[in-house]
Design a protein around this motif. Structure first.
Motif, PDB file in Angstrom:
ATOM      1  N   SER A 283       0.842  -1.208   0.000  1.00 27.90           N
ATOM      2  CA  SER A 283       0.000   0.000   0.000  1.00 27.90           C
ATOM      3  C   SER A 283       0.876   1.256   0.000  1.00 27.90           C
ATOM      4  CB  SER A 283      -0.896   0.033   1.239  1.00 27.90           C
ATOM      5  OG  SER A 283      -1.760  -1.068   1.226  1.00 27.90           O
ATOM      6  N   ALA A 284       1.907   1.257   0.853  1.00 24.36           N
ATOM      7  CA  ALA A 284       2.779   2.436   0.939  1.00 24.36           C
ATOM      8  C   ALA A 284       3.489   2.690  -0.393  1.00 24.36           C
ATOM      9  CB  ALA A 284       3.799   2.257   2.064  1.00 24.36           C
TER      10      ALA A 284
ATOM     11  N   HIS B 299       2.145   7.304  -6.460  1.00 20.03           N
ATOM     12  CA  HIS B 299       1.195   8.353  -6.835  1.00 20.03           C
ATOM     13  C   HIS B 299       1.628   9.726  -6.281  1.00 20.03           C
ATOM     14  CE1 HIS B 299      -1.643   5.022  -7.706  1.00 20.03           C
ATOM     15  NE2 HIS B 299      -2.239   5.897  -8.466  1.00 20.03           N
ATOM     16  N   HIS B 300       2.804   9.790  -5.676  1.00 19.52           N
ATOM     17  CA  HIS B 300       3.314  11.006  -5.037  1.00 19.52           C
ATOM     18  C   HIS B 300       2.431  11.461  -3.880  1.00 19.52           C
ATOM     19  CE1 HIS B 300       6.115  11.046  -8.286  1.00 19.52           C
ATOM     20  NE2 HIS B 300       5.117  11.031  -9.151  1.00 19.52           N
ATOM     21  N   GLY B 301       1.784  10.517  -3.235  1.00 16.02           N
ATOM     22  CA  GLY B 301       0.968  10.820  -2.057  1.00 16.02           C
ATOM     23  C   GLY B 301       1.732  10.462  -0.791  1.00 16.02           C
TER      24      GLY B 301
ATOM     25  N   THR C  69      -5.864   4.704  13.131  1.00 10.98           N
ATOM     26  CA  THR C  69      -6.371   5.399  11.942  1.00 10.98           C
ATOM     27  C   THR C  69      -5.239   5.452  10.923  1.00 10.98           C
ATOM     28  OG1 THR C  69      -7.825   6.761  13.299  1.00 10.98           O
ATOM     29  CG2 THR C  69      -7.393   7.526  11.058  1.00 10.98           C
ATOM     30  N   PHE C  70      -5.460   4.794   9.792  1.00 10.35           N
ATOM     31  CA  PHE C  70      -4.499   4.849   8.696  1.00 10.35           C
ATOM     32  C   PHE C  70      -5.020   5.889   7.694  1.00 10.35           C
ATOM     33  CE2 PHE C  70      -1.369   1.481   9.161  1.00 10.35           C
ATOM     34  CZ  PHE C  70      -1.907   0.739  10.218  1.00 10.35           C
ATOM     35  N   SER C  71      -4.152   6.838   7.303  1.00 17.31           N
ATOM     36  CA  SER C  71      -4.572   7.884   6.369  1.00 17.31           C
ATOM     37  C   SER C  71      -3.631   7.930   5.177  1.00 17.31           C
ATOM     38  CB  SER C  71      -4.521   9.256   7.038  1.00 17.31           C
ATOM     39  OG  SER C  71      -5.176   9.227   8.277  1.00 17.31           O
ATOM     40  N   PHE C  72      -4.171   8.392   4.038  1.00 15.79           N
ATOM     41  CA  PHE C  72      -3.285   8.651   2.895  1.00 15.79           C
ATOM     42  C   PHE C  72      -3.817   9.826   2.078  1.00 15.79           C
ATOM     43  CE2 PHE C  72      -6.211   5.371   1.294  1.00 15.79           C
ATOM     44  CZ  PHE C  72      -6.596   5.868   0.048  1.00 15.79           C
ATOM     45  N   THR C  73      -2.914  10.461   1.352  1.00 14.95           N
ATOM     46  CA  THR C  73      -3.323  11.531   0.448  1.00 14.95           C
ATOM     47  C   THR C  73      -2.977  11.106  -0.974  1.00 14.95           C
ATOM     48  OG1 THR C  73      -1.160  12.585   0.602  1.00 14.95           O
ATOM     49  CG2 THR C  73      -2.840  13.385   2.111  1.00 14.95           C
ATOM     50  N   ILE C  74      -3.775  11.598  -1.914  1.00 20.34           N
ATOM     51  CA  ILE C  74      -3.485  11.372  -3.336  1.00 20.34           C
ATOM     52  C   ILE C  74      -3.642  12.718  -4.031  1.00 20.34           C
ATOM     53  CG2 ILE C  74      -4.303  10.251  -5.476  1.00 20.34           C
ATOM     54  CD1 ILE C  74      -3.307   8.140  -3.810  1.00 20.34           C
ATOM     55  N   PRO C  75      -2.620  13.151  -4.760  1.00 17.84           N
ATOM     56  CA  PRO C  75      -2.778  14.399  -5.506  1.00 17.84           C
ATOM     57  C   PRO C  75      -3.843  14.229  -6.585  1.00 17.84           C
ATOM     58  CG  PRO C  75      -0.493  13.611  -5.554  1.00 17.84           C
ATOM     59  CD  PRO C  75      -1.306  12.532  -4.967  1.00 17.84           C
TER      60      PRO C  75
END
Ligand code: ADP
Length: 349
Positions: free
Chosen positions: A319-320, A326-328, A341-347
């Motif tokens: 996942s990482a 994706h440059h997130g 809480t697992f969080s991610f960002t996606i441009p």
């Protein structure tokens, strides 16, 4: 020489790690005896050698870039792994840690600390190769096993007299799916290692995908309620299949590691230049000392009920990597016994 100087000289000269001092122009000022042991060159020989003569051509551009960056930043330390040519012509892998001490009046040098890691690299390489070969070899029989198990399922499901067999065939199908998931994880790891994890980007609504996944995952659990709190009504350009893989992994972990918790919540928000997604559970949580490592390959925290959770410790690593590609950004906040809480960002693109 004072007692103190002799003391430190002895330490440096008997260290198995090599130490070399290089000036701003790249000339070798000093090299400890371990340097000759590792590289085969005497200090006098080393002083006449250009970096480009002994650093592997594939590693040279990045080494030169790192060096020029290092020269510009006093006190900075950079750790690198690269290939260097031994006097006898063999390529060695070394791990180096370089510090800019040009501003230190006594030294006025870049300090290189390095050690031979060729053997470690070879073991790593053989392990990667084994993972790649084993997962490819397992994939073909598994695909055919799945095909036949599905066929059998179709045949017995129609016959009311064969309900017992149908029950067993369903179990076979479930286990084949589990096995496929494990093999697919291994295949993804070898793709990541060989730089072949390609992204097929398309525009899609992130909230739409989350709704789809929440509903699919709800089908797989009778113990948990998967809630959504979505506020990212925008399209992003990303690999939908790979982002689904990340979401499925986070939600299935949230379920897996919260045997007592009933709720899993997926949040989304419009972030600057993209979206932020989070998956929250109220489960066993992760100890502080494990937090930094859960995204590493094969890492499994020593969570108390660990034994009942089968897995390879690859889901978060994959996942990482997907988010990184994706440059997130991906991260976790967790408290033992309270939840994670697992969080991610996606441009956006
Ligand atoms: P796996 O679940 O197959 O072990 P992962 O890479 O998905 O592998 O997770 C790595 C480790 O991180 C897990 O073994 C577990 O210890 C910890 N972990 C992951 N998600 C959670 C979670 N939601 N709550 C508590 N621990 C978790």
């Amino acid at each position: 020489m004072s007692y103190r100087d002799s003391y430190f000289r002895l330490l440096v000269e008997h260290s198995t790690d090599a130490i070399a001092l290089i000036n701003r122009q790249g000339a070798v000022l000093y090299a400890s005896p371990a340097t000759e042991k590792i590289l085969g060159y005497t200090v006098a020989e080393l002083k006449k050698i250009e970096l480009s003569d002994i650093i592997h051509p594939d590693d040279l551009p990045i080494q030169l870039a790192v060096l020029s960056d290092l020269i510009k930043t006093p006190k900075k330390t950079i750790t690198m792994q690269f290939r260097i040519k031994h006097k006898d012509g063999r390529w060695l892998w070394v791990e180096s840690s370089s510090t800019n001490l040009l501003s230190e009046p006594i030294l006025k040098a870049l300090v290189f600390n390095f050690r031979d890691i060729t053997e470690r690299k070879e073991i790593e390489y053989r392990k990667d190769e084994f993972i790649s070969i084993a997962s490819h070899e397992l994939k073909t029989p598994l695909t055919s096993l799945k095909g036949f198990a599905q066929l059998l399922n179709g045949i017995v499901s129609k016959n009311p007299k064969q309900q017992k067999i149908y029950h067993y065939v369903t179990k076979i199908n479930e286990q084949v799916d589990r096995l496929s998931d494990l093999v697919n994880d291994l295949l993804d790891v070898s793709k990541i290692q060989s730089g072949k994890l390609d992204l097929k980007k398309e525009w899609f609504l992130i909230d739409g995908l989350i709704i789809e996944i929440a509903s699919d995952m709800q089908e797989t659990t009778a113990t948990h309620i998967i809630e959504t709190q979505l506020d990212a009504p925008k399209k992003i350009c990303a690999d939908k299949y790979r982002i689904s893989q990340v979401l499925i992994n986070l939600v299935s972990n949230a379920i897996k590691y919260s045997p007592q918790g009933k709720r899993v919540i997926i949040f989304s928000n419009s972030a600057q230049n993209g979206v932020e997604v989070a998956v929250q559970d109220f489960g066993i949580g992760i100890a502080k000392k494990d937090l930094n490592f859960v995204f590493e390959k094969f890492y499994q925290a020593k969570n108390k009920i660990r034994t009942s959770f089968a897995g390879l410790g690859l889901g978060l690593y994959i996942s990482a990597e997907i988010i990184k590609r994706h440059h997130g950004r991906i991260w976790v906040e967790s408290q033992k016994g309270v939840g994670s809480t697992f969080s991610f960002t996606i441009p956006t693109r």
